[in-house]
Design a protein around this motif. Sequence first.
Motif, PDB file in Angstrom:
ATOM      1  N   MET A 252     102.231  78.000  64.209  1.00 39.77           N
ATOM      2  CA  MET A 252     101.003  77.217  64.157  1.00 39.77           C
ATOM      3  C   MET A 252     100.506  76.881  65.561  1.00 39.77           C
ATOM      4  O   MET A 252     101.291  76.782  66.503  1.00 39.77           O
ATOM      5  CB  MET A 252     101.251  75.923  63.379  1.00 39.77           C
ATOM      6  CG  MET A 252     102.019  76.101  62.074  1.00 39.77           C
ATOM      7  SD  MET A 252     101.168  77.130  60.868  1.00 39.77           S
ATOM      8  CE  MET A 252      99.872  76.031  60.365  1.00 39.77           C
ATOM      9  N   PHE A 253      99.201  76.716  65.682  1.00 37.03           N
ATOM     10  CA  PHE A 253      98.543  76.287  66.916  1.00 37.03           C
ATOM     11  C   PHE A 253      98.983  77.133  68.119  1.00 37.03           C
ATOM     12  O   PHE A 253      99.176  76.617  69.221  1.00 37.03           O
ATOM     13  CB  PHE A 253      98.814  74.798  67.178  1.00 37.03           C
ATOM     14  CG  PHE A 253      98.364  73.920  66.041  1.00 37.03           C
ATOM     15  CD1 PHE A 253      97.016  73.717  65.795  1.00 37.03           C
ATOM     16  CD2 PHE A 253      99.290  73.314  65.196  1.00 37.03           C
ATOM     17  CE1 PHE A 253      96.598  72.917  64.744  1.00 37.03           C
ATOM     18  CE2 PHE A 253      98.882  72.517  64.133  1.00 37.03           C
ATOM     19  CZ  PHE A 253      97.532  72.321  63.913  1.00 37.03           C
ATOM     20  N   ASN A 254      99.096  78.428  67.881  1.00 34.24           N
ATOM     21  CA  ASN A 254      99.538  79.300  68.964  1.00 34.24           C
ATOM     22  C   ASN A 254      98.438  79.539  69.990  1.00 34.24           C
ATOM     23  O   ASN A 254      98.703  80.064  71.072  1.00 34.24           O
ATOM     24  CB  ASN A 254     100.030  80.644  68.402  1.00 34.24           C
ATOM     25  CG  ASN A 254     100.984  81.337  69.347  1.00 34.24           C
ATOM     26  OD1 ASN A 254     101.930  80.722  69.837  1.00 34.24           O
ATOM     27  ND2 ASN A 254     100.733  82.601  69.643  1.00 34.24           N
ATOM     28  N   ARG A 258     100.783  79.514  73.004  1.00 34.55           N
ATOM     29  CA  ARG A 258     100.768  80.878  73.535  1.00 34.55           C
ATOM     30  C   ARG A 258     102.127  81.582  73.472  1.00 34.55           C
ATOM     31  O   ARG A 258     102.580  82.170  74.462  1.00 34.55           O
ATOM     32  CB  ARG A 258     100.263  80.872  74.987  1.00 34.55           C
ATOM     33  CG  ARG A 258      98.864  80.315  75.152  1.00 34.55           C
ATOM     34  CD  ARG A 258      97.820  81.329  74.754  1.00 34.55           C
ATOM     35  NE  ARG A 258      96.468  80.797  74.820  1.00 34.55           N
ATOM     36  CZ  ARG A 258      95.368  81.527  74.736  1.00 34.55           C
ATOM     37  NH1 ARG A 258      95.470  82.836  74.599  1.00 34.55           N
ATOM     38  NH2 ARG A 258      94.188  80.976  74.784  1.00 34.55           N
ATOM     39  N   SER A 259     102.782  81.539  72.339  1.00 39.49           N
ATOM     40  CA  SER A 259     103.967  82.367  72.162  1.00 39.49           C
ATOM     41  C   SER A 259     103.552  83.835  72.178  1.00 39.49           C
ATOM     42  O   SER A 259     102.506  84.199  71.628  1.00 39.49           O
ATOM     43  CB  SER A 259     104.652  82.047  70.834  1.00 39.49           C
ATOM     44  OG  SER A 259     105.627  83.018  70.512  1.00 39.49           O
ATOM     45  N   ASP A 260     104.380  84.677  72.789  1.00 34.67           N
ATOM     46  CA  ASP A 260     104.039  86.101  72.854  1.00 34.67           C
ATOM     47  C   ASP A 260     104.451  86.851  71.590  1.00 34.67           C
ATOM     48  O   ASP A 260     104.299  88.081  71.523  1.00 34.67           O
ATOM     49  CB  ASP A 260     104.679  86.754  74.078  1.00 34.67           C
ATOM     50  CG  ASP A 260     106.203  86.648  74.077  1.00 34.67           C
ATOM     51  OD1 ASP A 260     106.770  86.123  73.095  1.00 34.67           O
ATOM     52  OD2 ASP A 260     106.826  87.087  75.067  1.00 34.67           O
ATOM     53  N   LEU A 261     104.940  86.134  70.574  1.00 33.98           N
ATOM     54  CA  LEU A 261     105.346  86.807  69.341  1.00 33.98           C
ATOM     55  C   LEU A 261     104.169  87.115  68.430  1.00 33.98           C
ATOM     56  O   LEU A 261     104.178  88.110  67.702  1.00 33.98           O
ATOM     57  CB  LEU A 261     106.370  85.953  68.590  1.00 33.98           C
ATOM     58  CG  LEU A 261     107.733  85.773  69.260  1.00 33.98           C
ATOM     59  CD1 LEU A 261     108.652  84.943  68.381  1.00 33.98           C
ATOM     60  CD2 LEU A 261     108.371  87.123  69.555  1.00 33.98           C
ATOM     61  N   PRO A 264      97.210  84.545  69.666  1.00 30.09           N
ATOM     62  CA  PRO A 264      96.907  83.151  70.034  1.00 30.09           C
ATOM     63  C   PRO A 264      95.861  82.510  69.121  1.00 30.09           C
ATOM     64  O   PRO A 264      94.726  82.255  69.512  1.00 30.09           O
ATOM     65  CB  PRO A 264      96.398  83.286  71.472  1.00 30.09           C
ATOM     66  CG  PRO A 264      95.797  84.649  71.520  1.00 30.09           C
ATOM     67  CD  PRO A 264      96.630  85.511  70.619  1.00 30.09           C
ATOM     68  N   ILE A 265      96.231  82.260  67.874  1.00 31.98           N
ATOM     69  CA  ILE A 265      95.346  81.608  66.915  1.00 31.98           C
ATOM     70  C   ILE A 265      96.073  80.417  66.299  1.00 31.98           C
ATOM     71  O   ILE A 265      97.284  80.268  66.444  1.00 31.98           O
ATOM     72  CB  ILE A 265      94.883  82.577  65.811  1.00 31.98           C
ATOM     73  CG1 ILE A 265      96.097  83.053  64.992  1.00 31.98           C
ATOM     74  CG2 ILE A 265      94.135  83.764  66.392  1.00 31.98           C
ATOM     75  CD1 ILE A 265      95.715  83.870  63.788  1.00 31.98           C
ATOM     76  N   THR A 464     103.141  89.550  59.928  1.00 33.06           N
ATOM     77  CA  THR A 464     103.489  90.755  60.685  1.00 33.06           C
ATOM     78  C   THR A 464     102.236  91.462  61.176  1.00 33.06           C
ATOM     79  O   THR A 464     102.154  91.877  62.332  1.00 33.06           O
ATOM     80  CB  THR A 464     104.315  91.715  59.803  1.00 33.06           C
ATOM     81  OG1 THR A 464     105.304  90.983  59.079  1.00 33.06           O
ATOM     82  CG2 THR A 464     104.993  92.774  60.646  1.00 33.06           C
ATOM     83  N   ARG A 465     101.270  91.603  60.293  1.00 32.90           N
ATOM     84  CA  ARG A 465     100.004  92.234  60.700  1.00 32.90           C
ATOM     85  C   ARG A 465      99.330  91.423  61.788  1.00 32.90           C
ATOM     86  O   ARG A 465      98.731  91.986  62.711  1.00 32.90           O
ATOM     87  CB  ARG A 465      99.105  92.357  59.466  1.00 32.90           C
ATOM     88  CG  ARG A 465      97.733  92.922  59.739  1.00 32.90           C
ATOM     89  CD  ARG A 465      97.794  94.418  60.024  1.00 32.90           C
ATOM     90  NE  ARG A 465      98.059  95.202  58.811  1.00 32.90           N
ATOM     91  CZ  ARG A 465      98.170  96.521  58.824  1.00 32.90           C
ATOM     92  NH1 ARG A 465      98.054  97.184  59.971  1.00 32.90           N
ATOM     93  NH2 ARG A 465      98.421  97.176  57.709  1.00 32.90           N
ATOM     94  N   LEU A 466      99.435  90.102  61.711  1.00 33.42           N
ATOM     95  CA  LEU A 466      98.828  89.226  62.712  1.00 33.42           C
ATOM     96  C   LEU A 466      99.443  89.440  64.096  1.00 33.42           C
ATOM     97  O   LEU A 466      98.797  89.171  65.111  1.00 33.42           O
ATOM     98  CB  LEU A 466      99.000  87.770  62.279  1.00 33.42           C
ATOM     99  CG  LEU A 466      98.367  86.681  63.135  1.00 33.42           C
ATOM    100  CD1 LEU A 466      96.855  86.772  63.067  1.00 33.42           C
ATOM    101  CD2 LEU A 466      98.829  85.301  62.668  1.00 33.42           C
ATOM    102  N   SER A 467     100.661  89.943  64.130  1.00 26.91           N
ATOM    103  CA  SER A 467     101.362  90.114  65.403  1.00 26.91           C
ATOM    104  C   SER A 467     101.280  91.535  65.942  1.00 26.91           C
ATOM    105  O   SER A 467     102.070  91.908  66.815  1.00 26.91           O
ATOM    106  CB  SER A 467     102.839  89.727  65.229  1.00 26.91           C
ATOM    107  OG  SER A 467     103.493  90.642  64.375  1.00 26.91           O
ATOM    108  N   THR A 468     100.358  92.326  65.447  1.00 26.17           N
ATOM    109  CA  THR A 468     100.249  93.729  65.878  1.00 26.17           C
ATOM    110  C   THR A 468     100.226  93.840  67.400  1.00 26.17           C
ATOM    111  O   THR A 468      99.420  93.196  68.075  1.00 26.17           O
ATOM    112  CB  THR A 468      98.971  94.367  65.303  1.00 26.17           C
ATOM    113  OG1 THR A 468      99.026  94.306  63.869  1.00 26.17           O
ATOM    114  CG2 THR A 468      98.848  95.824  65.734  1.00 26.17           C
TER     115      THR A 468
END
Length: 574
Positions: A252-254, A258-261, A264-265, A464-468
């Motif tokens: 949440m609140f990335n 700004r986690s690189d996993l 940033p949403i 997973t798709r969000l982290s492409t």
Amino acid sequence: MSKPFTDGRPSTWLALAACLLTGAVLSVALGQEASWDTRNYHLYNPWAWLNRRHALDLAPGGLPSYFNPLPDVPYYLLATGPAGHWPRVVAALQGMWFGGLLHVLWRIAHRLSALRGLAFGWGDRFAVLIGASGTMLIAQTGSTANEVPMAMLTLLGLHILMPLYLDQVAPPSWRRAFGAGLCCGLAAGLKPTAVVYPPAMAIALLITLGLRRQAWRLAGFYAAGACLAFAVAYGWWGWHLYQFSGNPVFPMFNQIFRSDLVAPISATDGAFRPRSSLQWLFYPFFWLRPSVWVVTEARFADARYAAGMLAVLCIALVNLVRWRRRQATEPREARVAGLLILFVSLAYLFWMGLFSILRYAIPIEALTGLLVLMAAQAVMSCWRDGGSVRPTAWAMGLLCVGLSMSTHYPQYRRTTYGQQVYEVEPLDLAPGSTVALLGYTNSYLVPFLVRPEGIRVVGVTWLTRLSTGRGLWSRTRERLLAGRHSLYAITRDDAQADIDLFFEFLPGYRFDECRPIRSNLEIDDEGANVADGLRLCRVVPEAEPVSGHERQARRYRGAPSAGEPPIHSSMQPY
């Protein structure tokens, strides 16, 4: 000093027992809970934490896999332990949270009438009944979602604060403000969807105590208690997430951390927020008629929130009339009424801006009856000086009946009672295997693996798709490739997008030897199979000969087109 929560009198203990019994009976009558959230993470998360699975598994339930597991531990231990052989007993115990909330609401109503110098009567009783019969509170009774216990803690904090408005010679006790903060901060730490309530209560406390030095002092103690409890309840989990991802509330609140996993949403669900300026202004009036996917995912209608909004406007109008007539209001009465009104109003605004998911608004819903009662009393006071108890009681009784007749309760998935709470087919997989969970609501099966030690679980979902192209995507691909020599997939018919994504990671592979998974959570309360083709499949290279079982399934449904992963979904009702 005001009387404690149960004040030691036999009648109060009897009232508490009656409330707890009411919650237990209601929960048993509603049936065993089998909601989306239960199947997705309320069982897996506590099991994973208790068994230290976080190094082995990767987002089995998608985004909710990273929610604080602590509030789910008691129910998990209860439902999977010896008590699990008595499903109705487990449901009754889980329903007692409703009873606890009902008793707190009853005590708030008593304190409100006493602080305003009014007798507690039938109008107050109807106000409690209105709040306690709301759609979200009833629908969440017995649920594993933990909305009811968090709402109970929040209202308990409000109950503890109210004696600060007594006319006392000695300064109000800072311990009371600190204790109220502890209750609300604990709720927010255990389930951060309750985070809107501590700031709303702190601001309401500060304003209604007059912005004086004493008010700032008490609000400060309240904030200190809330922060301490939040740190205790969530701090350890936030540190775990920070070490894992660099984001203490991951994912949440990335856009802030700004986690690189992942991208940033914010990753918050904005599907239920108001869609127009008219809805932002009058959202509760859009809930008067039965609707679905407006402010909750289930079909419902509830006029309590609109009645509460009208009550606040009515009280404001009456106070304006009194001011113009130069009619004085007792300071204590105005302050304690203002506490409830400001708390509900601010909490509603914070809730609407951050979530707009109605089941997170149970504390607001529970107080709507008291808001309407105060509005009715205010209107009656303009017409007659005293003696307005009977008309107010009649008005509240009629409103209670009208609201009950117009209410449409949402139907979250429930199932029938069996021999035990969870009757899930054990999955006996080869040691060292990897299991891919394609789509949501499958991770509850993982605790029922015959030998989970050494088996890795990987989720392939919307997250997973969000982290492409980012860290979670890369880790998912690495784990799937590393485990491809002994790889299984659990999926459903409605997860085709996640199945497609899975085969993007493993081109040249297919499903084989698919078989249905049997579970009582896939049967609804009418006995219908709602598993949507829930199945376990081996994942093998395309070059590997097709098994006889799979050939039979293909003949049954027709051969797939080139490149299409075969899907077996012939699960039969049982």
